[in-house]
Write an enzyme that holds these catalytic residues in place. Sequence first.
Site, PDB file in Angstrom:
ATOM      1  N   LYS A   1       0.821  -1.213   0.000  1.00 56.69           N
ATOM      2  CA  LYS A   1       0.000   0.000   0.000  1.00 56.69           C
ATOM      3  C   LYS A   1       0.855   1.265   0.000  1.00 56.69           C
ATOM      4  CE  LYS A   1      -4.415  -1.854   1.365  1.00 56.69           C
ATOM      5  NZ  LYS A   1      -5.467  -2.016   2.373  1.00 56.69           N
TER       6      LYS A   1
ATOM      7  N   ARG B   1      -3.748  -9.936   5.092  1.00 57.35           N
ATOM      8  CA  ARG B   1      -4.141  -9.939   3.671  1.00 57.35           C
ATOM      9  C   ARG B   1      -2.966  -9.413   2.851  1.00 57.35           C
ATOM     10  NH1 ARG B   1      -6.279  -6.471  -0.175  1.00 57.35           N
ATOM     11  NH2 ARG B   1      -7.853  -7.360  -1.555  1.00 57.35           N
TER      12      ARG B   1
END
Length: 291
Positions: free
Chosen positions: A234, A268
């Site tokens: 991210k 995740r």
Amino acid sequence: MLPRSTECPVLNCAGRRLDLTRPIVMGVINTTPDSFSDGGTLYRNAHLDIEQAMARARDMATAGASILDIGGESTRPGAQPVSLQEEMDRVLPLVARIAAELPVVISVDTSTPELMREAARAGAGMLNDVRALTRAGALEAAASTGLPVCLMHMQGEPGSMQVAPHYLDVVTEVRDFLQDRVAACERLGIVREQLLLDPGFGFGKTVIHNMQLLRGLPQLAAAGFPLVVGLSRKSMIGKLLGREMEQRLPAGLALAVMAVERGAAIIRTHDVAATADAVAMWSALQEFGEV
Ligand code: 8Y4
């Protein structure tokens, strides 16, 4: 050290058991053309797409993913909205194939009530909703499946959520929002034992908010629900370290271990093999300390 969850370390995912005694890895299988296949060329072949996704799914299962998360809607800012039919066509054939061929729990990343119901019929074992069942009919649809549900926090909507994220106290606001969604689920008959929570890193959050949430993760874990955390690749890593997408793995592994140390139950990630090893190393040290 905080427990992964205070109670019920085993989830019932459509008959497949998910043991959360130790932290586990959820691998990301994206079916959206902009992140899968060859960059969304005009000519696309559904058969080749599904075979390519199956190859990825097989690799991830072998590499140690206990869960595979399959999504057909891109939540990145500026992404094209996807029709119900398109989302169904992308996700359902893959759910059916993975359910038939691989010993993993299939999580379906969707906010769409119709897809929740159809995915459960096709063999999904978990629902993952970045909108925490706020769409009309989503609570009812999720409840009807009996599947575990991951409720994620997001401020705003994907298209605009990164324009000006604002909180007085991000940890408290995320915790209160998730608590409200838990209550909404319970009113529809979804039992607490089938709920997981996720602070939603990057979803309407600045780097500072993400840092505050990661440091505050133990406060979210204290509610007693298994925590799902997605930090892999991210933009927080890009912004803090100046790394392009392809160079975010080492920092992603550090973040995964820090999340697990602070109470995350499920990581995740796009990088299953490396993350499974990082998390297994954490568990090894943890169990060494317990004997
Ligand atoms: C690079 C890599 C840049 C990935 C952006 C991204 C989460 C999630 C997503 C999450 C849960 C993403 C569906 C966004 N993130 N579901 N979904 N938790 N539960 N972005 O953090 O991976 S998609």
